[in-house]
Design an enzyme around this catalytic site. Structure first.
Site, PDB file in Angstrom:
ATOM      1  N   HIS A  33       0.858  -1.190   0.000  1.00  0.00           N
ATOM      2  CA  HIS A  33       0.000   0.000   0.000  1.00  0.00           C
ATOM      3  C   HIS A  33       0.894   1.240   0.000  1.00  0.00           C
ATOM      4  O   HIS A  33       1.748   1.413   0.881  1.00  0.00           O
ATOM      5  CB  HIS A  33      -0.910  -0.016   1.233  1.00  0.00           C
ATOM      6  CG  HIS A  33      -1.923   1.085   1.242  1.00  0.00           C
ATOM      7  ND1 HIS A  33      -3.092   1.040   0.509  1.00  0.00           N
ATOM      8  CD2 HIS A  33      -1.932   2.281   1.892  1.00  0.00           C
ATOM      9  CE1 HIS A  33      -3.787   2.144   0.718  1.00  0.00           C
ATOM     10  NE2 HIS A  33      -3.102   2.929   1.541  1.00  0.00           N
ATOM     11  N   ASP A  35       1.052   5.296  -0.055  1.00  0.00           N
ATOM     12  CA  ASP A  35       0.281   6.511   0.245  1.00  0.00           C
ATOM     13  C   ASP A  35       0.958   7.742  -0.333  1.00  0.00           C
ATOM     14  O   ASP A  35       2.049   8.120   0.103  1.00  0.00           O
ATOM     15  CB  ASP A  35       0.160   6.680   1.764  1.00  0.00           C
ATOM     16  CG  ASP A  35      -0.752   5.643   2.388  1.00  0.00           C
ATOM     17  OD1 ASP A  35      -1.925   5.577   1.973  1.00  0.00           O
ATOM     18  OD2 ASP A  35      -0.301   4.911   3.284  1.00  0.00           O
ATOM     19  N   MET A  68      -3.837  10.622  -2.171  1.00  0.00           N
ATOM     20  CA  MET A  68      -4.497  11.630  -1.331  1.00  0.00           C
ATOM     21  C   MET A  68      -4.063  12.989  -1.853  1.00  0.00           C
ATOM     22  O   MET A  68      -3.313  13.726  -1.208  1.00  0.00           O
ATOM     23  CB  MET A  68      -4.091  11.427   0.139  1.00  0.00           C
ATOM     24  CG  MET A  68      -4.778  10.220   0.755  1.00  0.00           C
ATOM     25  SD  MET A  68      -3.954   9.651   2.245  1.00  0.00           S
ATOM     26  CE  MET A  68      -2.764   8.552   1.498  1.00  0.00           C
ATOM     27  N   ASP A 175      -8.774   1.186   5.505  1.00  0.00           N
ATOM     28  CA  ASP A 175      -7.463   1.831   5.644  1.00  0.00           C
ATOM     29  C   ASP A 175      -7.453   2.793   6.832  1.00  0.00           C
ATOM     30  O   ASP A 175      -8.173   3.791   6.833  1.00  0.00           O
ATOM     31  CB  ASP A 175      -7.154   2.594   4.345  1.00  0.00           C
ATOM     32  CG  ASP A 175      -5.769   3.213   4.348  1.00  0.00           C
ATOM     33  OD1 ASP A 175      -4.981   2.970   5.282  1.00  0.00           O
ATOM     34  OD2 ASP A 175      -5.475   3.962   3.385  1.00  0.00           O
TER      35      ASP A 175
END
Ligand code: DX5
Ligand code: ZN
Length: 215
Positions: A33, A35, A68, A175
């Protein structure tokens, strides 16, 4: 389907990334994962494409990229080029979500949508068939190591209801704040991809923690 575990590299040791990537390679984890934070959509900046490219060089499992950022459309191709297999954008950051999801699939990736804790699941109804993964944020995005928001359980139930109504079942990812105390209940509620950052990397034996999260 046996659920997937996606350790969040945000909690890895950035000065020894290769070592932590190899640990994940050798573990029972399924995805990495990743980010990506821009300091605008969320109040934090993580890392960008040069680092993703370096991660991809060593990673032997798919990269699950969580954007994000504002204007994610601008970066979809670049993400795919540095090895993303799943690209997740935020519902709250996309004015033309239907178009964004199509662009992700056209780039050859699975199209994910993340929902902030305050965003209701039913807002996805009209694009549901275009989605390969729904990521329910169980913390406010921007930082690792925050506490899990309990309302996520009921959002998973609502998501399952939409899956039945639409006869389409994307991955259901959770998450934020996922750990050994709550993962089982999340799985019982229908989650099938668990992201875990600090629960894995801050534990004394990350490989064993990943294995425990797989049970
Ligand atoms: C938060 C990120 C998460 C974070 C999870 O904005 O999207 O992926 O790294 O970290 P933990 O598991 O520590 O909450
Ligand atoms: Zn994330």
């Amino acid at each position: 389907m046996i659920h997937k575990i996606a350790p969040s590299i945000l909690a890895a040791d950035f000065a020894n990334l290769q070592k932590d990537i190899e640990m994940v390679n050798e573990s029972e984890a399924d995805w990495f994962h990743i980010d990506i934070m821009d300091g605008v959509f969320v109040p934090n900046i993580s890392f960008g494409f040069p680092v993703m490219k370096a991660i991809n060089k060593h990673a032997q499992k798919p990269l699950d990229v969580h954007l994000m950022i504002v204007n994610p459309d601008q970066y979809i191709q670049q993400c795919a080029d540095v090895g993303a297999k799943v690209i997740t954008v935020h519902y709250e950051a996309c004015t033309h979500l239907h178009r964004t999801l199509a662009a992700i699939r056209e780039a050859g990736c699975l199209a994910g949508v993340a929902l902030n804790p305050h965003t209701p699941v039913h807002l996805l109804n009209d694009v549901f068939k275009e989605i390969d993964l729904v990521c329910l944020m169980s913390v406010n995005p921007g930082f690792g190591g925050q506490s899990f928001i309990e309302n996520t359980y009921s959002k998973l139930q609502q998501l399952k209801n939409i899956c039945e109504m639409k006869n389409h079942t994307p991955y259901m990812e959770v998450d934020g704040g996922v750990n050994l105390d709550n993962y089982q209940k999340l799985l019982e509620c229908g989650a099938n991809v668990l992201v875990a950052g600090s629960a894995v990397f801050a534990s004394s034996n990350p490989v064993e923690t990943i294995l425990a999260l797989k049970q």
